[in-house]
Write an enzyme that holds these catalytic residues in place. Structure first.
Site, mmCIF file in Angstrom:
data_model
loop_
_atom_site.group_PDB
_atom_site.id
_atom_site.type_symbol
_atom_site.label_atom_id
_atom_site.label_comp_id
_atom_site.label_asym_id
_atom_site.label_seq_id
_atom_site.Cartn_x
_atom_site.Cartn_y
_atom_site.Cartn_z
ATOM 1 N N ASP A 152 0.608 -1.218 -0.144
ATOM 2 C CA ASP A 152 -0.068 -0.010 -0.016
ATOM 3 C C ASP A 152 0.854 1.234 0.145
ATOM 4 O O ASP A 152 0.849 2.256 0.770
ATOM 5 C CB ASP A 152 -0.959 -0.073 1.422
ATOM 6 C CG ASP A 152 -1.781 1.066 1.387
ATOM 7 O OD1 ASP A 152 -2.393 1.535 0.354
ATOM 8 O OD2 ASP A 152 -2.180 1.603 2.332
ATOM 9 N N GLU A 196 2.745 -8.584 7.445
ATOM 10 C CA GLU A 196 1.415 -9.339 7.093
ATOM 11 C C GLU A 196 1.699 -10.211 5.774
ATOM 12 O O GLU A 196 1.016 -10.103 4.746
ATOM 13 C CB GLU A 196 0.483 -8.276 6.678
ATOM 14 C CG GLU A 196 0.001 -7.301 7.952
ATOM 15 C CD GLU A 196 -1.124 -6.270 7.346
ATOM 16 O OE1 GLU A 196 -1.345 -6.235 6.447
ATOM 17 O OE2 GLU A 196 -1.388 -5.767 8.398
ATOM 18 N N TYR A 207 -7.394 -2.767 12.036
ATOM 19 C CA TYR A 207 -8.161 -1.827 11.814
ATOM 20 C C TYR A 207 -9.873 -1.842 12.045
ATOM 21 O O TYR A 207 -10.405 -1.616 11.107
ATOM 22 C CB TYR A 207 -7.712 -1.342 10.374
ATOM 23 C CG TYR A 207 -6.443 -0.844 10.061
ATOM 24 C CD1 TYR A 207 -6.207 0.356 10.261
ATOM 25 C CD2 TYR A 207 -5.479 -1.810 9.884
ATOM 26 C CE1 TYR A 207 -4.728 0.646 9.838
ATOM 27 C CE2 TYR A 207 -4.117 -1.549 9.615
ATOM 28 C CZ TYR A 207 -3.831 -0.019 9.875
ATOM 29 O OH TYR A 207 -2.566 0.292 9.777
ATOM 30 N N GLU A 250 0.242 -1.642 14.138
ATOM 31 C CA GLU A 250 -0.537 -0.668 13.479
ATOM 32 C C GLU A 250 -1.830 -0.553 14.089
ATOM 33 O O GLU A 250 -2.586 -1.560 14.337
ATOM 34 C CB GLU A 250 -0.560 -1.285 12.100
ATOM 35 C CG GLU A 250 0.658 -0.918 11.073
ATOM 36 C CD GLU A 250 0.583 -1.629 9.893
ATOM 37 O OE1 GLU A 250 -0.525 -1.412 9.133
ATOM 38 O OE2 GLU A 250 1.775 -2.017 9.315
HETATM 39 C C1 GCB Z 1 -1.672 -2.492 6.702
HETATM 40 C C2 GCB Z 1 -0.281 -2.297 5.985
HETATM 41 C C3 GCB Z 1 0.181 -0.901 5.597
HETATM 42 C C4 GCB Z 1 -1.165 -0.201 5.131
HETATM 43 C C5 GCB Z 1 -2.083 -0.143 6.054
HETATM 44 C C6 GCB Z 1 -3.418 0.403 5.623
HETATM 45 O O1 GCB Z 1 -1.837 -3.507 7.382
HETATM 46 O O2 GCB Z 1 0.788 -2.949 6.693
HETATM 47 O O3 GCB Z 1 0.944 -0.931 4.754
HETATM 48 O O4 GCB Z 1 -1.020 1.065 4.703
HETATM 49 O O5 GCB Z 1 -2.560 -1.381 6.435
HETATM 50 O O6 GCB Z 1 -3.606 1.459 5.907
HETATM 51 O O7 GCB Z 1 -4.289 -0.287 4.944
#
Ligand code: GCB
Length: 630
Positions: free
Chosen positions: A210, A436, A489, A525
């Site tokens: 990403d 991941e 997330y 994260e």
């Molecule tokens: C993740 C990734 C990261 C992305 C992020 C996202 O898990 O490690 O590279 O930018 O999520 O915001 O989707």
């Protein structure tokens, strides 16, 4: 000084693997980071280079017509291209921004006559990094070929420039950004052959990560000298007992050398000496290396000066190399991360090497601004998501006491690969071998076990992790890592708009991981996109309010769990960054700072929290005026 280059090691391993199997690893040693000294000179080759993209259908015209044989200007039209910088955002040409294939750089360099005349001087060309595959020529002679976009490579060019000392020295670098299933990170190329839909020769690069696949010469290009017999490598492992610091070292020198090793404190006073190529230096009344916000005097570095003397029978060659050394220990228990035997809580950020115009090009104003923002925030750490960062940044971390989780470019791995990277930096407290990966795939268990075992064998002094996500099936590496790092997330990719799920799902996530593995956990994260200046109440996704509230909901759970086994939290992301088109609005906006490094509302939430955490878990230095709540 880079002592073990795991990434190159693993790249070499991948090549070797195709022939003789996965475990046939090559250990690449040496390549001391260039530093000026009384025996070494450095000449920076940054600035404007000639640049040309090979737009031929095969992207091979440059090789077919041997563009490296003469100045690039004689082959066709060239652009002026800054080095270091990604080339993508420099021009107004969208086809250059999105170019895939070989691009060519060249420039002429004035090499000091004494470097050329003196056969006892070794002249080395070093490229800090170029993404992704590079071939280098000097005066039309190939001197280096390197795979990998995030680490330095170099070539001894003395014999080439001495062939005709009167000729100017022309350096040509061809760089190819194509990613394949055997590159790190991996990618694929798809050719679109349906002529009712696509023009001829149409192809796209698919990536599984990403962020924008910026390309070009990203880090400084240098010429530097050493004597022809020189200090090639220094490995340092530190420890202490009571108030005596222990610096276990190993020096490797090209040539049979007499050595003088001197460890000096910050004021230049000698604290220990030796004349042996390896041993232990003892430092009485040691000043330990401490993280920022954990001690009044963070980032304390000694200087280990190595002088080597090698005789060739006629002349004595003296080389001098000074390596900054921080004395500290790292230990991990079931529930804690200990630096110098004191519990350390990571309150930090994930970053990218990314900014307007220069893309991934190293930029000093940006680096210093980022460190100022990290300190303003009260952060004590960051993760080098998703690749090793520039040596210059790592040196800043050592000096400022910013703790680092150093990551390999193993991002977006759907096809299991292996990788790694190691250095002497005291700031690096843990390796992350992948982000991941599709660890639920059947061979993953074997690969992760082996990869983590090898990383530990190569650097037994540092804990190892790989970054997993909330998908609990991806726990294949977990039995072998020292610390569990989880990305999640909640209320964003899952249950969008429903922040009420965060406390439940986050609690479940932590309890599951800890319950099964009994290892400390970092939330590596978490976050939410926010378009700066976009507001709503009640909060809606993509507003500054929503981002703020997601963070606060996570924080409540962290505060419960950090009393037990959660040892850190790293926000995704420090700043907004560029991605491929079609995935986000002008790039990803989970930054708490904009791409121009201005704070969003969430930055103030985090600032309040991080200073409070520093007060609760670290030691606020007397100079801080920040009011500490929590
Ligand atoms: C993740 C990734 C990261 C992305 C992020 C996202 O898990 O490690 O590279 O930018 O999520 O915001 O989707």
């Amino acid at each position: 000084m880079r002592s073990v280059n795991f990434y190159e090691l693993m790249t070499a391993t991948m090549v070797a693997r195709r022939r003789v199997g996965w475990l046939c690893a090559l250990w690449v040693r040496g390549h001391a980071v260039p530093r000026e000294s009384s025996s070494r000179e450095v000449k920076e080759l940054n600035g404007l280079w000639s640049f040309r993209a090979d737009r031929s259908p095969t992207r091979n015209e440059g090789f077919d017509l041997a563009w490296y044989k003469g100045p690039l200007t004689s082959t066709g039209p060239v652009l002026e291209m800054p080095v270091p910088a990604s080339y993508n955002d420099i021009s107004q040409d969208a086809t250059l921004r999105d170019f895939i294939g070989w691009v060519w750089y060249d420039r002429e360099v004035v090499v000091p006559t004494r470097w050329v005349k003196d056969e006892g001087t070794r002249v080395v060309l070093r490229v800090g990094s170029a993404h992704y595959y590079s071939i280098v020529w000097v005066n039309g002679v190939k001197v280096a070929e390197h795979e990998g976009g995030h680490l330095p490579f170099e070539a001894d060019i003395g014999s080439v420039i001495r062939e005709d000392p009167t000729a100017p020295c022309r350096i040509t670098i061809a760089v190819n950004n194509t990613l394949t299933l055997t590159t790190l990170p991996p990618g694929t190329i798809t050719h679109m052959n349906d002529r009712t839909k696509y023009p001829g020769d149409y192809f796209v690069q698919n990536i599984f990560f990403d962020f924008f696949n910026y390309a070009g010469i990203h880090r400084p290009v240098l010429l530097y000298t050493t004597p022809k017999f020189y200090v090639d490598d220094i490995t340092v492992v530190t420890d202490y007992s009571d108030n005596t610091g222990l610096v276990r070292y190993e020096v490797s020198v090209k040539g049979a050398a007499t050595l003088k090793v001197t460890l000096m404190d910050k004021d230049g006073h000698c604290v220990a000496t030796s004349s042996l190529p390896s041993g232990v230096l003892k430092v009485v009344d040691v000043k330990l290396w401490w993280p920022y916000l954990m001690h009044d005097n963070p980032g304390y570095l000694y200087s280990m000066e190595v002088r080597s003397y090698v005789s060739d029978g006629q002349q004595i060659f003296e080389d001098v190399y000074a390596l900054p050394v921080g004395i500290r220990t790292i230990n991990v228990t079931t529930t804690q991360f200990l630096i110098n035997n004191k519990p350390f809580y990571f309150h930090g950020v994930n970053k990218h090497e990314d900014s307007d115009i220069r893309g991934k090009g190293l930029d000093w104003p940006l680096i210093v601004k980022d460190f100022n923002l990290i300190k303003w925030l009260g952060a004590n750490s960051f993760r080098t998501s998703h690749y090793p960062y520039a040596e210059e940044i790592m040196q800043m971390c050592d000096r400022h006491g910013i703790v680092v989780i150093d990551e390999c470019p193993g991002v977006g791995i759907k096809d299991i690969r292996s990788f790694g990277n190691a250095q002497n930096h005291p700031s690096v407290v843990m390796w992350s071998v992948a982000n991941e990966p599709a660890a639920e795939m059947p061979p993953a268990d074997y690969y992760f076990r082996t990869l983590i075992k090898h990383t530990k064998a190569l650097d037994p002094t540092r804990p190892v992790t790989f970054i997993t996500d909330s998908n609990y099936a991806r726990d294949k590496g977990a039995p072998y890592v020292d610390v569990i790092c989880v990305n999640s997330y909640f209320s964003w990719y899952h249950d969008p708009g429903h922040m009420e799920v965060i406390p439940i799902q986050l609690n479940t996530q932590f309890e599951n991981w800890f319950g099964k593995y009994k290892k400390p956990i970092i939330q590596s994260e978490y976050g939410a996109d926010a378009v700066p200046g976009f507001h709503s109440d009640p909060p809606m996704m993509f507003t500054e309010e929503y981002q703020k509230d997601v963070l606060k909901s996570y924080h409540k759970v962290f505060d419960e769990k950090r009393k037990q086994y959660v040892i850190g939290e790293l926000i995704w992301n420090f700043a907004d960054f560029m991605t491929v088109q079609g995935t986000a609005l002008g790039g990803e906006q989970k930054g708490i700072f904009t791409r121009q490094r201005q704070p969003k509302a969430a930055a103030f939430v985090l600032r309040e929290r991080y200073w409070g955490l520093a007060n609760a878990t670290g030691k606020l230095p007397p100079w801080t005026k920040y009011p500490c709540a929590l």
